[in-house]
Every structure is written in structure tokens, then in C-alpha cells.
Design an enzyme around this catalytic site. Structure first.
Site, PDB file in Angstrom:
ATOM      1  N   LYS A  94       0.832  -1.210   0.000  1.00  0.00           N
ATOM      2  CA  LYS A  94       0.000   0.000   0.000  1.00  0.00           C
ATOM      3  C   LYS A  94       0.868   1.263   0.000  1.00  0.00           C
ATOM      4  CE  LYS A  94      -1.889   1.503   4.022  1.00  0.00           C
ATOM      5  NZ  LYS A  94      -1.575   2.913   4.313  1.00  0.00           N
ATOM      6  N   ASN A  95       1.801   1.345   0.946  1.00  0.00           N
ATOM      7  CA  ASN A  95       2.550   2.593   1.089  1.00  0.00           C
ATOM      8  C   ASN A  95       3.473   2.877  -0.093  1.00  0.00           C
ATOM      9  OD1 ASN A  95       1.215   3.039   3.434  1.00  0.00           O
ATOM     10  ND2 ASN A  95       2.941   2.613   4.795  1.00  0.00           N
ATOM     11  N   CYS A 153      -3.911  12.567  13.445  1.00  0.00           N
ATOM     12  CA  CYS A 153      -4.727  11.378  13.277  1.00  0.00           C
ATOM     13  C   CYS A 153      -4.627  10.591  14.566  1.00  0.00           C
ATOM     14  CB  CYS A 153      -4.305  10.566  12.060  1.00  0.00           C
ATOM     15  SG  CYS A 153      -2.841   9.614  12.323  1.00  0.00           S
ATOM     16  N   ARG A 169       1.524  14.002  13.927  1.00  0.00           N
ATOM     17  CA  ARG A 169       2.006  13.821  12.559  1.00  0.00           C
ATOM     18  C   ARG A 169       2.173  15.147  11.823  1.00  0.00           C
ATOM     19  NH1 ARG A 169      -0.468   8.297  10.194  1.00  0.00           N
ATOM     20  NH2 ARG A 169       1.457   8.362   9.016  1.00  0.00           N
ATOM     21  N   ASP A 172       4.573   0.047  12.295  1.00  0.00           N
ATOM     22  CA  ASP A 172       3.339  -0.513  11.737  1.00  0.00           C
ATOM     23  C   ASP A 172       3.138  -1.989  12.087  1.00  0.00           C
ATOM     24  OD1 ASP A 172       2.788   1.941  10.681  1.00  0.00           O
ATOM     25  OD2 ASP A 172       3.143   1.406   8.594  1.00  0.00           O
ATOM     26  N   ARG A 226      -8.728  -0.338   4.444  1.00  0.00           N
ATOM     27  CA  ARG A 226      -7.755   0.614   3.894  1.00  0.00           C
ATOM     28  C   ARG A 226      -6.428  -0.079   3.622  1.00  0.00           C
ATOM     29  NH1 ARG A 226      -6.277   4.997   7.553  1.00  0.00           N
ATOM     30  NH2 ARG A 226      -4.846   5.142   5.822  1.00  0.00           N
TER      31      ARG A 226
HETATM   32  C1  UD1 Z   1       4.882   6.558   6.880  1.00  0.00           C
HETATM   33  C2  UD1 Z   1       3.933   5.411   6.639  1.00  0.00           C
HETATM   34  C3  UD1 Z   1       3.373   4.897   7.958  1.00  0.00           C
HETATM   35  C4  UD1 Z   1       4.504   4.544   8.904  1.00  0.00           C
HETATM   36  C5  UD1 Z   1       5.476   5.708   9.044  1.00  0.00           C
HETATM   37  C6  UD1 Z   1       6.704   5.379   9.867  1.00  0.00           C
HETATM   38  C7  UD1 Z   1       2.967   5.976   4.481  1.00  0.00           C
HETATM   39  C8  UD1 Z   1       1.733   6.329   3.740  1.00  0.00           C
HETATM   40  N1  UD1 Z   1       2.829   5.880   5.802  1.00  0.00           N
HETATM   41  O1  UD1 Z   1       4.135   7.615   7.481  1.00  0.00           O
HETATM   42  O2  UD1 Z   1       2.574   3.741   7.697  1.00  0.00           O
HETATM   43  O3  UD1 Z   1       3.953   4.246  10.184  1.00  0.00           O
HETATM   44  O4  UD1 Z   1       5.928   6.125   7.737  1.00  0.00           O
HETATM   45  O5  UD1 Z   1       7.362   4.266   9.335  1.00  0.00           O
HETATM   46  O6  UD1 Z   1       4.024   5.764   3.898  1.00  0.00           O
HETATM   47  N2  UD1 Z   1       7.366  14.013  11.632  1.00  0.00           N
HETATM   48  C9  UD1 Z   1       7.559  15.329  12.007  1.00  0.00           C
HETATM   49  N3  UD1 Z   1       7.544  16.276  11.018  1.00  0.00           N
HETATM   50  C10 UD1 Z   1       7.358  15.968   9.703  1.00  0.00           C
HETATM   51  C11 UD1 Z   1       7.177  14.622   9.338  1.00  0.00           C
HETATM   52  C12 UD1 Z   1       7.182  13.663  10.335  1.00  0.00           C
HETATM   53  O7  UD1 Z   1       7.721  15.648  13.189  1.00  0.00           O
HETATM   54  O8  UD1 Z   1       7.344  16.873   8.865  1.00  0.00           O
HETATM   55  C13 UD1 Z   1       7.345  12.969  12.675  1.00  0.00           C
HETATM   56  C14 UD1 Z   1       6.006  12.242  12.754  1.00  0.00           C
HETATM   57  O9  UD1 Z   1       5.071  12.933  13.560  1.00  0.00           O
HETATM   58  C15 UD1 Z   1       6.432  10.911  13.349  1.00  0.00           C
HETATM   59  C16 UD1 Z   1       7.820  10.681  12.738  1.00  0.00           C
HETATM   60  O10 UD1 Z   1       8.254  11.951  12.285  1.00  0.00           O
HETATM   61  O11 UD1 Z   1       6.523  11.025  14.741  1.00  0.00           O
HETATM   62  C17 UD1 Z   1       7.879   9.711  11.588  1.00  0.00           C
HETATM   63  O12 UD1 Z   1       6.895  10.062  10.636  1.00  0.00           O
HETATM   64  P1  UD1 Z   1       7.044   9.773   9.075  1.00  0.00           P
HETATM   65  O13 UD1 Z   1       8.215   8.874   8.855  1.00  0.00           O
HETATM   66  O14 UD1 Z   1       6.999  11.070   8.345  1.00  0.00           O
HETATM   67  O15 UD1 Z   1       5.729   8.944   8.789  1.00  0.00           O
HETATM   68  P2  UD1 Z   1       4.741   9.088   7.558  1.00  0.00           P
HETATM   69  O16 UD1 Z   1       5.516   9.363   6.319  1.00  0.00           O
HETATM   70  O17 UD1 Z   1       3.611   9.993   7.920  1.00  0.00           O
END
Ligand code: UD1
Length: 421
Positions: free
Chosen positions: A22-23, A118, A123, A308, A400
């Protein structure tokens, strides 16, 4: 809203095919916006998230055609007719925030709704915006939307991420491949999904080095071509179904499963006394009549233990011999499955980002509530190992991320039924 009823019925045997990730698929779909030629994705998972993102891409001027019974997706955006990604869709699917880099890179402008928090945490998207600003975008936040503009185009630069973010790495990568000159991205995500995105972009003509390491170097190109590209197997679906024989006993072969995608999980399963073997068709996981041993888990960016799979591992640890400590380091609020597992007889203490789980052997079936995608599936796993009937409510989360979950589990002998209400 549909519910899933699971009745624990002992060891499970058989094969489960693993779908496309999915991702990965969602990020490749966003990247398709960067070319005016068709991008065809194969091994597409049949999930509601894919359909939701398709709607968003259509609203931006991309035609989306599904074929091969939903396994193949052709995306074609000869022209971007709208640069605004609406709140209605972005709030439902956070991954749609990843149209930002592709839209900005291709057209020099993007207006994308802020996704909001969420269930699992705040996030934030500050790292996405920081990277795009460094590439030369002017960013304004107005009325819940990110307005990003780069009228003269983006320019390559050096960016060091203060923490690893999958989504921010991917947005920055898409923008950088069409920026002028050379970009160096440091402390990037090494997740297989991110590496797969880099491979797909390279197949579209991007010049990227270092995908899968801490630093990626990108030499900007003027435009990207179309491509036909296969989505890699879903490591989270794979990991989830690897826990099925671990929790219920028996032997299950995961067709298409690849060791490199789930190394951290394999280490923990083996430490817990579960056997994992490579086969010609994938991976075979088995457990005999012995109870699993308690093991400690700390979630971390890839190649660490995936956040995950933390909920699913917690369900397994509820049945283990001894006590385990699960530490969640990625998301601040990702133990919402714990109170539901406690309703099934589990003994779990949560303090901040740490959960201590005392194994109780057999869980007891109960009505429980799903709060997010991975929490939902952990309750199904717990149900497979419980005495009596577990009713998991609000299962739309599951659809999903898991295609035909009840069919795949039934095929290995589980008693799992969807009740449509
Ligand atoms: C992606 C995956 C999700 C997985 C996660 C971590 C997808 C669609 N989703 O989510 O399933 O659980 O990676 O492996 O690919 N953060 C910040 N600022 C930012 C971005 C992130 O503080 O601008 C923090 C987030 O709140 C979180 C951490 O960084 O605590 C990691 O998040 P991130 O790796 O960005 O996860 P996603 O890309 O949202």
C-alpha cells in the site's frame, strides 16, 4: 459499519499470498503526476486507499484506469488542470499530502490541504515544508492549506533532515528530481517504500544515487517519461500474516514474502521461538505446541522494527511466556489497541511510549473496537488466539490496508466472518 467475528480454533495451516505494498503504491501514484506520459503500475493492492487517492489524482487532471481486476493501474496526466488537493480527501488519506512535491516540481505551484492529526499522533509536516523551502519554494499556510510556489522552478541544494521522515524524504525526493542542478538529501528514510519510489523515478529518467542509504544525491532532469513498474510486496501485510502462525500455532507459507523486507521481525520471532524458513515461493513460518517466549521490542526507522507492526507484536506478546517491554519511538499515541487487548484478558501497563506486557497464555474473546488500521488487525490476531468469539467493530480501517483479509485467513483454516450491518 461492518464487523469481523473471529473464533479462535487452534493451529492454522496453508498459504497466504502477499499483495503489493500500500505505502509504495500510494507514493508511486503521486509520482505519476510528474510525467505527461502514462505510468502503469502492476501488482497494485485492491484497497480503499488506492481508490481514494485515485479520486484525488483525477481531480488534478490525471486519468486513472484500473485493469487486470484492479491489479494494474494506469495513470496519465498529460496536463495538470488543477493544483489544489482538497481537504475532503487529504484528511481521509494522509499519504495524499505526497502530491505536494510532484505538483510543485512539475508545475511550480501546489495548494495542498494540511492533513491534520490522526489517531496515532500529531504527525506534523514541518520537515516536508522545510525541505521544499530549501529547494526554493515559497510556502504560506492559509486557511488550512499549504500554498507552495516556485515560479522560476526549484533549485538543487543540500538538505539535512533532523529526524528520519518517510513522507518528507519522499516529497523532497520528488521535488529534487526535477530541480535545477544537484541536491543532496541527508538522514533520509531507508524504508523499502522510499527505495521503491527512487527506483520508479529512476526508471522514469530521474538521476538518483544512494537510495537505501542515509544520503541520496540527485541530479535534476528537465522532465520525466512514462514507465511500467511493479509494486513491491507489502512488508506490513507480510509481517502481519507471519504473526498468524506465531499466535495461533501451525504453519503458514507467505507467498511472495521476502526476508529483506522483514528482517527485524524475523529476528524477534526467532528469539521468541518461532521458526522462519525461506521457500521457493516466499517464507514459511511455524510454531508447534510450545508457547512463544516474551521478547522486548523497540520501534525504529527501517531497518529497525516497524511501528506498523508494533500492535500486532503486542497481541503476540499477550500470549507469551514471561513479560515483554514494547517501546514506541515513532508515534506518540500508538497504544490504543492496549485497552482493547485488556478487554480480552491481556495484562498491559502503558507508561508514555512504553508498554509492559505480561503474557497470559490464552486470551478471551470479547467485543472490541478498532481505532486505526494496524490496531484493528492486532485485535483480529488476538482473536485467532482467544477462547470464544471476538467481534471487532469499525473494521473500515482494515479495508484501507488489508485486501480480502477474511478470505486470506479463512484459507488457512481460521474462523473469520464479516458481518455486514
Ligand atoms: C509513513 C507510513 C506509515 C509509517 C510511518 C513510519 C505511508 C503512507 N505511511 O508515514 O505507515 O507508520 O511512515 O514508518 O508511507 N514528523 C515530524 N515532522 C514531519 C514529518 C514527520 O515531526 O514533517 C514525525 C512524525 O510525527 C512521526 C515521525 O516523524 O513522529 C515519523 O513520521 P514519518 O516517517 O513522516 O511517517 P509518515 O511518512 O507519515
Amino acid at each position: 459499519m461492518d464487523s469481523i467475528v473471529v473464533t479462535g480454533n487452534g493451529p492454522l495451516h496453508g498459504q497466504i499470498p502477499i499483495a503489493g505494498a500500500k505505502n509504495t503504491c500510494l507514493k508511486l501514484m503521486c509520482a505519476a503526476l510528474m510525467s505527461d506520459a502514462p505510468v502503469t503500475l502492476t501488482n497494485v493492492p485492491r484497497l480503499s486507499d488506492v481508490l481514494t487517492l485515485s479520486q484525488l489524482l483525477e481531480s488534478l487532471g490525471c486519468t486513472v484506469t484500473l485493469s487486470d481486476e484492479g491489479r494494474e493501474l494506469t495513470l496519465h496526466a498529460p496536463e495538470i488542470t488543477n493544483r489544489k488537493a482538497h481537504y475532503d480527501i487529504v484528511r481521509k488519506l494522509r499519504a495524499s499530502f505526497n502530491v505536494l512535491g510532484p505538483l510543485l516540481g512539475r508545475t511550480g505551484e501546489a495548494i495542498v490541504s494540511l492533513p491534520g492529526g490522526c489517531a496515532i499522533g500529531a504527525r506534523k509536516v514541518d520537515l516536508h515544508l522545510m525541505a521544499l523551502e530549501k529547494l526554493g519554494a515559497e510556502i504560506e499556510l492559509r486557511e488550512g492549506y499549504v500554498h507552495a510556489r516556485a515560479p522560476g522552478g526549484l533549485t538543487g541544494t543540500e538538505i539535512e533532515f533532523p529526524m528520519v521522515s518517510v513522507g518528507a524524504t519522499e516529497n523532497a525526493l520528488c521535488a529534487a528530481v526535477v530541480a535545477k542542478g544537484r541536491t543532496v538529501l541527508r538522514n533520509v528514510a531507508k524504508e523499502p517504500d522510499t527505495v521503491a519510489l527512487a527506483h520508479c523515478l529512476s526508471a522514469m529518467g530521474a538521476k538518483i544515487e544512494g537510495a537505501g542509504t542515509d544520503t541520496m544525491e540527485i541530479e535534476g532532469v528537465a522532465s520525466l517519461s512514462g514507465v511500467r513498474h511493479a509494486v513491491i510486496p507489502d512488508r506490513i501485510e507480510l509481517g502481519t500474516y507471519m504473526i498468524v502462525p506465531a499466535i495461533a500455532g501451525g504453519e503458514v507459507e507467505l507467498l511472495g514474502g521476502e526476508r529483506r523486507l522483514v528482517g527485524a521481525l524475523i529476528d524477534k520471532l526467532e528469539e521468541a521461538g518461532v521458526t522462519v524458513e525461506d521457500t521457493d515461493a516466499g517464507l514459511k513460518v511455524s510454531r508447534g505446541s510450545n508457547r512463544v517466549r516474551a521478547v522486548d521490542v523497540v520501534t525504529a526507522p527501517f531497518p529497525g522494527f516497524p511501528t506498523d507492526l508494533q500492535a500486532q507484536m503486542m497481541a503476540l506478546m499477550c500470549t507469551a511466556e514471561g513479560s515483554s517491554v514494547l517501546e514506541e519511538t515513532i508515534f506518540e499515541n500508538r497504544f490504543m489497541h492496549a485497552p482493547e487487548l485488556i478487554r480480552m484478558g491481556a495484562e498491559i501497563d502503558v507508561h508514555g511510549g512504553t508498554a509492559t506486557v505480561k503474557g497470559v497464555g490464552r486470551l478471551k474473546g470479547a467485543p472490541v473496537m478498532a481505532t486505526d488500521l494496524r490496531a484493528s488487525v492486532s485485535l483480529i490476531l488476538a482473536g485467532l488466539a482467544a477462547e470464544g468469539e471476538t467481534v471487532v467493530n469499525r473494521v473500515y480501517h482494515l479495508d484501507r490496508g488489508y485486501e480480502r483479509l477474511e478470505d486470506k485467513l479463512s484459507a488457512v483454516g481460521a474462523k473469520v466472518e464479516r458481518i455486514r450491518t
